[in-house]
Design an enzyme around this catalytic site. Structure first.
Site, PDB file in Angstrom:
ATOM      1  N   TYR A 135      -4.320  57.812  42.191  1.00  0.00           N
ATOM      2  CA  TYR A 135      -5.048  57.841  43.463  1.00  0.00           C
ATOM      3  C   TYR A 135      -4.227  58.560  44.523  1.00  0.00           C
ATOM      4  O   TYR A 135      -4.703  59.494  45.180  1.00  0.00           O
ATOM      5  CB  TYR A 135      -5.380  56.418  43.910  1.00  0.00           C
ATOM      6  CG  TYR A 135      -5.977  56.348  45.298  1.00  0.00           C
ATOM      7  CD1 TYR A 135      -7.220  56.908  45.567  1.00  0.00           C
ATOM      8  CD2 TYR A 135      -5.298  55.721  46.340  1.00  0.00           C
ATOM      9  CE1 TYR A 135      -7.779  56.855  46.837  1.00  0.00           C
ATOM     10  CE2 TYR A 135      -5.850  55.655  47.610  1.00  0.00           C
ATOM     11  CZ  TYR A 135      -7.090  56.227  47.859  1.00  0.00           C
ATOM     12  OH  TYR A 135      -7.631  56.180  49.117  1.00  0.00           O
ATOM     13  N   LYS A 139      -5.281  62.210  46.202  1.00  0.00           N
ATOM     14  CA  LYS A 139      -5.558  62.285  47.641  1.00  0.00           C
ATOM     15  C   LYS A 139      -4.605  63.274  48.308  1.00  0.00           C
ATOM     16  O   LYS A 139      -5.008  64.062  49.177  1.00  0.00           O
ATOM     17  CB  LYS A 139      -5.440  60.905  48.291  1.00  0.00           C
ATOM     18  CG  LYS A 139      -6.511  59.915  47.881  1.00  0.00           C
ATOM     19  CD  LYS A 139      -7.906  60.362  48.300  1.00  0.00           C
ATOM     20  CE  LYS A 139      -8.213  60.054  49.745  1.00  0.00           C
ATOM     21  NZ  LYS A 139      -9.631  60.349  50.090  1.00  0.00           N
TER      22      LYS A 139
END
Length: 281
Positions: A135, A139
């Site tokens: 994640y 991002k």
């Protein structure tokens, strides 16, 4: 017109509503229906992206796989959604004439850099991200794409803002969380300042200063009693424990200086809401 991706989600819907209230015509796109969603589809499909972006002046990109999906979905899925779809959106936004891109990222990208040792970590934009999972990696990769796109762009790294039990939310709002209404207000401001570029932390109205970091890791209760004695009393009135150690503080000063971000829904507002009775998330 502004296109908001992830418009059926918590943050996307809040941004869409705030932009609508600020006078923008809003077109929302999401994989699931919602009040602000007029284009339903997967952003990995170019016809969906083009339908969402046609005639848009501004792209507000909130759609993503999030931290709770880590371990449940393959890393390739994260890369396809968080990076691949972002790259496609940016390319299509440029080709279709968008003038501004706002990307919603997360303070989670700081990753291992958030781990404290002998003092709380002061988290401003000078802290170098050290991603700890797929994640964070995706991002941060999307942030890089946004920073490098030809369209004027800005990234907001928002702190924790999902629903939690009141006592947990109250503790987090002391130093590492933000109300979704303040996120939406920050987004409207960032869109309204087209010359502002870069990456900015968006967090709540926290009461601490950088020089508090050592004491926060040793006796946070004493610092809180000095800085916000009314909050300490309210915690005790609610029967909530006053934290004895805090490991980090998110600093939104750069956003305040760049485009006037002023969070208002901090721990005091939550405590007022709690005192008024049930009905909160």
């Amino acid at each position: 017109m502004v296109t908001v991706t992830g418009s059926s989600g918590r943050v996307g819907a809040a941004l869409a509503e705030a932009l609508d209230a600020a006078g923008w015509v809003v077109r929302g796109v999401d994989r699931i229906p919602g009040r602000w969603t007029s284009v339903v589809g997967d952003l990995r499909n170019r016809p969906v992206r083009r339908a969402a972006l046609e005639s848009a002046d501004v792209l507000v990109h909130t759609a993503a796989l999030h931290a709770p999906h880590v371990g449940r979905l393959a890393d390739e899925e994260f890369r396809a959604v968080n990076v691949g779809a972002t790259a496609g959106l940016l390319d299509d936004a440029d080709r279709l004439g968008a003038r501004r891109v706002l990307y919603i990222s997360s303070t989670s990208v700081y990753g291992h850099a958030l781990e404290s040792t002998d003092r709380a970590v002061w988290v401003d934009e000078q802290l170098a991200p050290l991603p700890r999972d797929i994640y964070d990696e995706t991002k941060l990769a999307a942030e890089e794409l946004v920073a490098g796109c030809p369209v004027s762009s800005v990234t907001l790294r928002i702190s924790r803002c999902f629903p939690e039990p009141l006592s947990v939310r109250a503790r987090h709002l002391l130093h590492r969380a933000v109300d979704v209404a303040d996120v939406a207000a920050a987004g409207v401001l960032a869109v309204a300042h087209p010359t502002v570029t870069g990456r900015f932390n968006i967090s709540g109205p926290h009461p601490f200063h950088r020089e508090d970091c050592l004491a926060l890791s040793r006796d946070a209760g004493a610092v809180l009693a000095e800085r916000v004695p009314d909050v300490v009393r309210a915690f005790r009135d609610q029967g909530w424990p006053v934290p004895d150690r805090l490991d980090r503080v998110y600093d939104s000063t750069a956003a305040a200086n760049a485009f006037g971000y002023r969070p208002v829904r901090g721990v005091r507002q939550l405590l007022r809401d709690a005192a008024d009775g049930p009905g909160l998330e």
